[in-house]
Design a protein around this motif. Structure first.
Motif, mmCIF file in Angstrom:
data_model
loop_
_atom_site.group_PDB
_atom_site.id
_atom_site.type_symbol
_atom_site.label_atom_id
_atom_site.label_comp_id
_atom_site.label_asym_id
_atom_site.label_seq_id
_atom_site.Cartn_x
_atom_site.Cartn_y
_atom_site.Cartn_z
ATOM 1 N N ALA A 1 7.339 4.318 2.979
ATOM 2 C CA ALA A 1 7.846 4.312 4.356
ATOM 3 C C ALA A 1 8.104 2.900 4.871
ATOM 4 O O ALA A 1 8.673 2.740 5.945
ATOM 5 C CB ALA A 1 6.851 5.022 5.275
ATOM 6 N N VAL A 2 7.686 1.877 4.132
ATOM 7 C CA VAL A 2 7.871 0.510 4.621
ATOM 8 C C VAL A 2 9.034 -0.134 3.871
ATOM 9 O O VAL A 2 9.059 -0.130 2.642
ATOM 10 C CB VAL A 2 6.582 -0.325 4.436
ATOM 11 C CG1 VAL A 2 6.750 -1.693 5.078
ATOM 12 C CG2 VAL A 2 5.391 0.396 5.038
ATOM 13 N N CYS B 1 -1.682 10.208 7.107
ATOM 14 C CA CYS B 1 -2.052 9.058 6.280
ATOM 15 C C CYS B 1 -2.349 7.870 7.187
ATOM 16 O O CYS B 1 -1.621 7.611 8.141
ATOM 17 C CB CYS B 1 -0.903 8.709 5.336
ATOM 18 S SG CYS B 1 -1.186 7.172 4.446
ATOM 19 N N THR B 2 -3.425 7.167 6.875
ATOM 20 C CA THR B 2 -3.749 5.949 7.632
ATOM 21 C C THR B 2 -4.134 4.807 6.690
ATOM 22 O O THR B 2 -4.647 3.791 7.129
ATOM 23 C CB THR B 2 -4.949 6.191 8.583
ATOM 24 O OG1 THR B 2 -6.081 6.577 7.796
ATOM 25 C CG2 THR B 2 -4.651 7.261 9.615
ATOM 26 N N VAL B 3 -3.855 5.001 5.407
ATOM 27 C CA VAL B 3 -4.467 4.103 4.425
ATOM 28 C C VAL B 3 -4.075 2.639 4.589
ATOM 29 O O VAL B 3 -4.903 1.745 4.456
ATOM 30 C CB VAL B 3 -4.245 4.633 2.983
ATOM 31 C CG1 VAL B 3 -2.814 4.862 2.658
ATOM 32 C CG2 VAL B 3 -4.856 3.715 1.954
ATOM 33 N N CYS B 4 -2.817 2.343 4.935
ATOM 34 C CA CYS B 4 -2.425 0.930 4.997
ATOM 35 C C CYS B 4 -3.119 0.180 6.139
ATOM 36 O O CYS B 4 -3.235 -1.042 6.103
ATOM 37 C CB CYS B 4 -0.916 0.774 5.100
ATOM 38 S SG CYS B 4 -0.220 1.252 6.678
ATOM 39 N N ILE C 1 1.057 4.340 -2.911
ATOM 40 C CA ILE C 1 0.716 5.760 -2.750
ATOM 41 C C ILE C 1 1.987 6.624 -2.733
ATOM 42 O O ILE C 1 1.944 7.810 -2.435
ATOM 43 C CB ILE C 1 -0.136 6.011 -1.487
ATOM 44 C CG1 ILE C 1 0.621 5.624 -0.224
ATOM 45 C CG2 ILE C 1 -1.462 5.254 -1.579
ATOM 46 C CD1 ILE C 1 -0.105 6.018 1.053
ATOM 47 N N ILE D 1 8.574 0.134 9.399
ATOM 48 C CA ILE D 1 8.014 1.411 8.949
ATOM 49 C C ILE D 1 8.970 2.509 9.423
ATOM 50 O O ILE D 1 9.275 2.595 10.611
ATOM 51 C CB ILE D 1 6.602 1.618 9.533
ATOM 52 C CG1 ILE D 1 5.678 0.496 9.045
ATOM 53 C CG2 ILE D 1 6.043 2.981 9.132
ATOM 54 C CD1 ILE D 1 4.247 0.587 9.529
ATOM 55 N N ILE E 1 4.659 6.855 -0.876
ATOM 56 C CA ILE E 1 5.305 7.395 0.330
ATOM 57 C C ILE E 1 6.528 6.537 0.685
ATOM 58 O O ILE E 1 7.541 7.043 1.138
ATOM 59 C CB ILE E 1 4.293 7.485 1.499
ATOM 60 C CG1 ILE E 1 3.231 8.546 1.150
ATOM 61 C CG2 ILE E 1 5.004 7.880 2.797
ATOM 62 C CD1 ILE E 1 2.189 8.776 2.214
ATOM 63 N N CYS F 1 6.832 7.682 7.129
ATOM 64 C CA CYS F 1 5.396 7.501 7.408
ATOM 65 C C CYS F 1 4.799 8.818 7.909
ATOM 66 O O CYS F 1 5.365 9.468 8.776
ATOM 67 C CB CYS F 1 5.213 6.414 8.465
ATOM 68 S SG CYS F 1 3.504 6.233 9.011
ATOM 69 N N THR F 2 3.654 9.182 7.331
ATOM 70 C CA THR F 2 3.052 10.478 7.666
ATOM 71 C C THR F 2 1.840 10.341 8.587
ATOM 72 O O THR F 2 1.070 11.290 8.717
ATOM 73 C CB THR F 2 2.624 11.227 6.389
ATOM 74 O OG1 THR F 2 1.627 10.442 5.729
ATOM 75 C CG2 THR F 2 3.801 11.464 5.449
ATOM 76 N N TYR F 3 1.671 9.175 9.213
ATOM 77 C CA TYR F 3 0.590 9.012 10.178
ATOM 78 C C TYR F 3 0.647 10.127 11.228
ATOM 79 O O TYR F 3 1.745 10.481 11.657
ATOM 80 C CB TYR F 3 0.719 7.643 10.872
ATOM 81 C CG TYR F 3 -0.300 7.435 11.947
ATOM 82 C CD1 TYR F 3 -1.540 6.894 11.643
ATOM 83 C CD2 TYR F 3 -0.038 7.821 13.270
ATOM 84 C CE1 TYR F 3 -2.490 6.728 12.633
ATOM 85 C CE2 TYR F 3 -1.000 7.661 14.252
ATOM 86 C CZ TYR F 3 -2.220 7.118 13.931
ATOM 87 O OH TYR F 3 -3.178 6.969 14.894
ATOM 88 N N VAL G 1 0.834 -1.208 0.000
ATOM 89 C CA VAL G 1 0.000 0.000 0.000
ATOM 90 C C VAL G 1 0.867 1.256 0.000
ATOM 91 O O VAL G 1 0.669 2.181 -0.782
ATOM 92 C CB VAL G 1 -0.925 0.019 1.237
ATOM 93 C CG1 VAL G 1 -1.743 1.303 1.276
ATOM 94 C CG2 VAL G 1 -1.845 -1.200 1.242
ATOM 95 N N CYS G 2 1.861 1.271 0.855
ATOM 96 C CA CYS G 2 2.663 2.476 1.024
ATOM 97 C C CYS G 2 3.460 2.805 -0.233
ATOM 98 O O CYS G 2 3.629 3.969 -0.586
ATOM 99 C CB CYS G 2 3.591 2.306 2.225
ATOM 100 S SG CYS G 2 4.226 3.852 2.836
HETATM 101 S S1 SF4 Z 1 0.181 5.023 7.413
HETATM 102 FE FE1 SF4 Z 1 0.473 5.709 5.283
HETATM 103 S S2 SF4 Z 1 2.576 6.505 5.260
HETATM 104 FE FE2 SF4 Z 1 2.407 5.286 7.132
HETATM 105 S S3 SF4 Z 1 3.148 3.241 6.533
HETATM 106 FE FE3 SF4 Z 1 0.902 3.262 6.244
HETATM 107 S S4 SF4 Z 1 0.606 3.822 4.094
HETATM 108 FE FE4 SF4 Z 1 2.710 4.373 4.635
#
Ligand code: SF4
Ligand SMILES: [Fe+2]
Ligand SMILES: [Fe+2]
Lengths: 75, 250, 246
Positions: free
Chosen positions: A13-14, A35-38, A9, A26, A11, A30-32, A5-6
């Motif tokens: 971060a993983v 971002c919370t998509v994963c 999109i 991670i 980013i 990571c922009t949590y 996922v990351c």
């Molecule tokens: S929350 Fe968003 S930025 Fe953070 S690891 Fe998941 S997909 Fe990546």
């Protein structure tokens, strides 16, 4: 699923950790909580924890999958 | 020679393939890359070139392993063979991801898409990388234990050797860590290759085929390394006069 | 609707990371799946109760043989590698993650085969895993048409498999939860617990593939056709490992 996922999109971060077990990590990209998509695609109950509160983010609490938190996909 | 070699010649074959590969692994074109890096001349661009070429090879392996897996039928082997091959497939994929991650972590490209589009990450058919991938893909024509002999007791022995040296000698610590983290997986592939050769090579013809295919696979792998090293160091590719012309064979 | 299904939907199906046509398409397909998912839960519960009431250990072996036939090492290697091959080299920039997920799933599913073999070994039904390979019950795939369909995906569309991931791997999750709620046998529970997170991962892959990639009618069509197939009344039954008859 966080790594798939990351990266999708963009980013990124993983990462595959440079240890023999090759765990996924991670990192600071990571922009949590921006971002919370994963979290919505993580199958391992309790495996992602919010550092500030210590609460589990998997399965995702209701407030992280509200419309304004979702990532828009256009064809 | 008996028609069905006993355990002894099979073990001897595994040992012989390993020993020959270890000899060939002692000096490879990748040594030039290490020397260059140890002389402090490795820039971000060199690092990018190296990781991108290694990544390109690993991402093409999906097609090799996918093709091989399609050719293992029920009861061709005991279940352990399928199990180990499943692990090897997953390991190669992990290493592919790791190279990609390292490139992204170093901000050498902004995204995975950009890596695919970048000249350093291209897979081109008319290259030594192509030749090595096609060579492995052709091993699908042989029984699994024979192709495992060729790859796991051939090219992988060479891969392990230069990876060990990179893990130990590169001045960049995080690069060392990447290579170091792959050693356990690659070693286990070699050990399982040895096990399979010892267990499943039953016929004289299989012994002979394993030897011949191992030689050709290693040769193509060494040429891939040569192409990679030249590319990393910005040297010209091989010249036309360096290859011998062969007639069509099919 | 059974509580097991409701819980599954609330935790894993409805939380959604994206907006857009992929998600809308998935939620429409989900509506179609619901009655069959619900039926599966009831079937799995009933089968587990019948097994328990049988008063013999044979059901454990029957489940393990059925599981081995569906996801033994050879079957898994074959099935999941077709997926790796469904992405052409020019599509790799877009779909390499499908290949990565499938490489991982090869490893997951061959391990699941080992878990079924463990039930047979530790339950004293066999002495060596090789004995399973001489038993047709442990090597007859539950529905050839289902596995043959997977094998056709390289000739159909890289996303077609998302239909099987979404519809069937969810059944694996539901079947596992339902069975665990009834069967108290340690061997069976160990096998089910050990693979449940990975089965959920496979379901999530289906969910993700649809949400993130199935954005146009052209990309949705092959997935929808897989749902059409799977939702036929003669659709594949769940494996014996999860309480089905096959
Ligand atoms: S929350 Fe968003 S930025 Fe953070 S690891 Fe998941 S997909 Fe990546
Ligand atoms: Fe499974
Ligand atoms: Fe699965």
């Amino acid at each position: 699923m966080c790594y798939v996922v990351c990266r999708e999109i963009e980013i990124n971060a993983v990462v595959v950790a440079p240890s023999s077990q090759h765990f996924l990590e991670i990192d600071e990209r990571c922009t949590y909580p921006g971002c919370t998509v994963c979290l919505m695609y993580c199958p391992a109950e309790g495996s992602i924890v919010e550092t500030k509160t210590g609460r589990s983010m998997v399965p995702p609490p209701q407030e992280v999958w509200t419309e304004n938190k979702r990532w828009p996909r256009v064809p | 020679m008996p028609a069905s070699p006993s355990a002894k010649p099979r073990a001897a074959l595994a040992a012989q393939l390993l020993q020959q590969s270890e000899q060939e692994a002692a000096v490879t074109p990748m040594d030039a890359v290490i020397e260059f890096a140890r002389a402090g001349k490795f820039t971000n661009d060199h690092c990018f070139r190296l990781l991108a070429r290694l990544w390109t090879l690993k991402r093409m392996l999906y097609y090799v392993y996918g093709g091989w897996a399609q050719g293992i039928n029920l009861n061709d082997y005991p279940p352990g063979v399928a199990y180990l091959f499943g692990k090897q497939t997953y390991d190669e994929s992990t290493q592919e991801m790791q190279y990609c991650d390292e490139i992204l972590r170093r901000r050498l490209v902004p995204t995975q898409r950009a890596l695919f589009a970048h000249p350093y990450g291209q897979f081109a058919i008319a290259t030594r990388t192509g030749a090595y991938i096609f060579c492995l893909r052709a091993l699908a024509n042989y029984p699994h234990h024979i192709r495992i002999a060729a790859l796991n007791l051939g090219a992988k022995v060479i891969e392990l050797s230069w990876t060990e040296r990179f893990a130990k000698l590169l001045p960049d610590e995080s690069l060392c860590a990447v290579f170091h983290s792959q050693l356990a997986e690659t070693r286990s592939h070699i050990l399982m290759g040895r096990h399979q050769v010892e267990q499943y090579i039953h016929k004289d013809i299989d012994i002979e085929l394993a030897k011949r295919l191992c030689v050709e696979t290693k040769r193509d792998y060494l040429f891939f390394l040569e192409e990679t090293a030249r590319f990393v160091l910005g040297m010209a590719a091989e010249k036309a006069g360096e290859v011998t012309v062969q007639a069509d064979i099919d | 609707m059974h509580a097991i299904l409701k819980d599954f939907l609330d935790k894993w199906v409805y939380p959604t990371g994206f907006t857009g046509p992929g998600v809308d398409f998935r939620l429409r397909q989900t509506e179609r799946c619901l009655p069959l998912w619900d039926k599966l839960v009831l079937q799995a519960l009933k089968a587990a109760e019948t097994d328990l009431a049988s008063g013999s250990d044979e059901y454990k072996a029957a489940r393990a043989r059925g599981g081995y036939a569906a996801e033994g090492p050879f079957m898994s290697l074959k099935q999941m590698s077709t997926q790796i091959l469904s992405v052409s080299t020019d599509q790799q920039p877009k779909y390499i993650d499908l290949q990565r997920m499938r490489a991982r799933q090869i490893w997951d599913e061959v391990k699941h085969g080992q878990l079924h073999a463990d039930v047979m070994l530790r339950g004293g039904f066999i002495k060596r895993e090789e004995e399973l390979m001489d038993d047709p019950r442990a090597n007859t795939q539950p529905k050839l048409s289902y596995f043959g369909m997977t094998a056709m995906f390289p000739h159909i569309h890289p996303l077609a498999r998302a239909g099987q991931h979404y519809y069937n791997e969810s059944m694996a999750c539901l079947g596992i939860t339902a069975t665990l709620s009834v069967i108290d046998d340690d061997l069976i529970r160990h096998q089910l617990h050990s693979q449940s997170a990975e089965e959920l991962m496979h379901f999530m892959e289906g969910k993700y593939q649809i949400d993130a990639y199935a954005l146009t009618p052209e990309d949705q069509k092959p997935i929808e056709e897989v749902f059409d197939f799977l939702l036929r009344p003669w659709a594949p039954e769940p494996s014996r490992a999860l309480g089905g008859a096959a």
